[in-house]
Design an enzyme around this catalytic site. Structure first.
Site, mmCIF file in Angstrom:
data_model
loop_
_atom_site.group_PDB
_atom_site.id
_atom_site.type_symbol
_atom_site.label_atom_id
_atom_site.label_comp_id
_atom_site.label_asym_id
_atom_site.label_seq_id
_atom_site.Cartn_x
_atom_site.Cartn_y
_atom_site.Cartn_z
ATOM 1 C CB CYS A 89 -0.916 -0.003 1.222
ATOM 2 S SG CYS A 89 -2.105 1.366 1.242
ATOM 3 C CG HIS A 109 -1.607 -1.159 5.879
ATOM 4 N ND1 HIS A 109 -2.114 -0.140 6.643
ATOM 5 C CD2 HIS A 109 -1.796 -0.787 4.595
ATOM 6 C CE1 HIS A 109 -2.572 0.824 5.840
ATOM 7 N NE2 HIS A 109 -2.396 0.456 4.600
ATOM 8 N NE ARG A 150 -0.749 4.909 8.831
ATOM 9 C CZ ARG A 150 -2.022 4.671 9.169
ATOM 10 N NH1 ARG A 150 -2.418 4.890 10.398
ATOM 11 N NH2 ARG A 150 -2.880 4.219 8.275
ATOM 12 C CB CYS A 194 -5.726 -0.552 4.600
ATOM 13 S SG CYS A 194 -5.423 -0.030 2.895
ATOM 14 C CG ASP A 199 -0.766 3.967 5.370
ATOM 15 O OD1 ASP A 199 0.125 4.491 6.078
ATOM 16 O OD2 ASP A 199 -1.958 3.929 5.694
#
Ligand code: CO
Length: 212
Positions: A42, A98, A46, A101, A44
């Site tokens: 992803c 994750h 993080r 998400c 993302d």
């Protein structure tokens, strides 16, 4: 959070850290790449692919998009898979989702998301495929976590549906496909233990692309 200018200072420090024990680090890096792993994860901020794997430059070929989707008409991800399998000859393909998400969360809301609709449709399709299991989960948080896992599983199947993966596996017994979930609360990487051999066998009836 580093300031914009600080990023370039960080870069200098990073160069120093890489060359302190190996003066030719970047000369060697520039010569070639032979990664064993393709990581599809992803976007993302993080979920930092190389960082969470403890991987060094040159070890992982990375593709990231919203909610780690493998859509057969997405020229971007399909080119990445093709290049990684045929030319880089990676040994492992990882789809890493994750928990928490945002893309998966958005797909769980039945509302118009504009330009995101066709993208999120892929996750809504995963929900439809697994509706019975998901609707049996009363706790919304647990249902959300399970959809994250099922999305990874379905994207792994999408990888296995591709001609390059099937053809090279028939010739060499490689690459194998793995599904992971990264747990933001603990930093832990969870292997979903996708049964690659079984999926490959099960989808043959409809998706066998090994004959040219
Ligand atoms: Co995400």
């Amino acid at each position: 959070m580093p300031s914009y200018q600080q990023i370039f200072e960080n870069n200098k420090a990073w160069i120093a850290s890489k060359t302190i024990n190996d003066r030719n680090f970047f000369e060697k890096l520039a010569q070639n790449q032979q990664p064993d792993y393709l990581y599809i994860g992803c976007s993302d901020s993080r979920v930092t692919a190389e960082d969470l794997m403890g991987a060094a430059p040159g070890e992982v070929f990375v593709h990231r998009n919203v909610a780690n989707l493998v859509n057969s008409i997405d020229l971007n991800v399909m080119s990445v898979i093709n290049y990684a399998v045929k030319h880089l000859r990676v040994k492992h393909i990882i789809v890493c989702g994750h928990y928490n998400c945002g893309g998966v969360k958005a797909a769980m809301q039945p509302v118009d998301m504009g330009i995101l609709n066709p993208w999120l449709r892929n996750i809504r399709d995963v929900y439809r495929l697994h509706k019975d299991e998901l609707n049996r989960i009363e706790d919304e948080g647990k249902r959300y976590d399970r959809l994250v896992e099922l999305n990874v599983q379905e994207q792994c199947i999408n990888v296995i549906k591709t001609a390059v993966v099937q053809q090279r596996y028939l010739e060499e017994g490689l690459p194998t496909v793995h599904g992971w979930v990264f747990d933001l609360h603990s930093g832990r990487l969870v292997d979903l233990n996708i049964n690659f051999e079984k999926i490959l066998k099960d989808i043959r009836e409809i998706y066998d692309l090994t004959k040219k």
